[in-house]
Design an enzyme around this catalytic site. Structure first.
Site, mmCIF file in Angstrom:
data_model
loop_
_atom_site.group_PDB
_atom_site.id
_atom_site.type_symbol
_atom_site.label_atom_id
_atom_site.label_comp_id
_atom_site.label_asym_id
_atom_site.label_seq_id
_atom_site.Cartn_x
_atom_site.Cartn_y
_atom_site.Cartn_z
ATOM 1 N N ASP A 20 98.261 -26.600 45.198
ATOM 2 C CA ASP A 20 98.861 -25.826 44.117
ATOM 3 C C ASP A 20 99.880 -26.735 43.426
ATOM 4 O O ASP A 20 100.307 -27.757 43.981
ATOM 5 C CB ASP A 20 99.530 -24.582 44.714
ATOM 6 C CG ASP A 20 100.350 -23.820 43.698
ATOM 7 O OD1 ASP A 20 99.838 -23.548 42.599
ATOM 8 O OD2 ASP A 20 101.508 -23.493 44.007
ATOM 9 N N ASP A 22 102.876 -25.532 40.720
ATOM 10 C CA ASP A 22 104.202 -24.937 40.598
ATOM 11 C C ASP A 22 104.659 -24.321 41.925
ATOM 12 O O ASP A 22 103.957 -23.495 42.520
ATOM 13 C CB ASP A 22 104.192 -23.848 39.519
ATOM 14 C CG ASP A 22 103.900 -24.412 38.140
ATOM 15 O OD1 ASP A 22 104.817 -24.977 37.528
ATOM 16 O OD2 ASP A 22 102.740 -24.296 37.687
ATOM 17 N N ASP A 196 102.350 -21.908 47.615
ATOM 18 C CA ASP A 196 103.572 -21.159 47.888
ATOM 19 C C ASP A 196 103.500 -19.677 47.538
ATOM 20 O O ASP A 196 104.294 -18.883 48.025
ATOM 21 C CB ASP A 196 104.737 -21.769 47.109
ATOM 22 C CG ASP A 196 104.605 -21.520 45.605
ATOM 23 O OD1 ASP A 196 103.553 -21.881 45.037
ATOM 24 O OD2 ASP A 196 105.524 -20.944 45.012
#
Length: 247
Positions: A20, A22, A196
């Protein structure tokens, strides 16, 4: 809540790595446009591509072109728009068509954001998002609007960290990971996914289903991940050390 251990440094041996962006490789910033790839991250990605023989991919909610703009001439696979598009290193770009309803949705969202100072509208090729990280009090109103717009247009409501999005249905980061694992260059390797957000959970599940593992970045929460790194900084440190171990 179960405490997750940090990932071992040899986890990337023989692996295919999915990242991922961001909140995983870069910290969240005030606006999506403010995110940047610094020289250290660019160098790290280059080392990962070499160490893993190209078995590296960014899997993002951002559109593919947005990720390309951040990294420049990327020599790794990019999945964008929550799995709705995949750009391969050989130049292929798999994607679905943009529904006309998104134009009306963007107009409604912009009118809402004008009245809610601090809320930002992010236009995407296959979706539109309201970011309320600068105005947390707008979470409920933003979600209500997005839910209504999604229902009216027959599109999907996508929630995430301090944002809510209306997007084309039919894919997620898990289906994207599975599609990439079917590619000849990745098939037979063990997937490792780092993310996240709640939007990353389908990829955590898919990684485990393919014999690999997910790594949660950030605060402890319910997750399908097997390991955890506490922050973006710790994630970069681990990736650097794991790359050196593979090399």
């Amino acid at each position: 809540m179960i405490t997750l251990p940090p990932p071992p440094l040899d986890l990337l041996r023989g692996a295919a790595l999915f990242l991922d962006f961001d909140g995983t490789l870069v910290d969240l910033v005030a606006t999506p446009d403010a995110a940047a790839v610094d020289d250290a991250l660019a160098a790290l990605m280059a080392r990962l591509v070499v160490a893993l023989d190209g078995r590296v991919a960014i899997v993002s909610g951002r559109p593919v072109e947005g990720v390309r703009a951040l990294f420049g001439n990327a020599d790794f696979t990019i999945s964008g728009s929550h799995g709705l598009e995949i750009a391969w290193p050989d130049g292929r770009h798999d994607r679905v068509e943009r529904p006309m309803a998104l134009d009306r949705i963007v107009t409604r969202m912009k009118a809402f954001a004008t009245a809610q100072t601090g809320v930002l509208v992010e236009e995407k090729p296959l979706g539109a998002a309201l970011h309320y990280r600068n105005l947390p009090a707008a979470e409920s109103a933003s979600t209500d609007l997005a839910r209504s717009l999604a229902a009216d247009a027959g599109l999907q409501l996508q929630t995430g960290k301090m944002m809510v999005e209306v997007r084309v249905p039919g894919a997620d980061k898990g289906t994207a990971l599975a599609a990439m694992m079917a590619a000849p260059t990745l098939a037979g390797h063990r997937p490792v996914f780092l993310g996240d957000d709640d939007t990353d959970e389908p990829a955590m599940v898919a990684a485990a289903a393919h014999g690999g593992a997910g790594i949660l970045v950030g605060a402890v929460r319910a997750t399908a991940a097997a390991y955890r790194l506490r922050s973006v900084a710790e994630t970069r440190t681990w990736l650097t050390a794991a790359t050196e171990r593979v090399a």
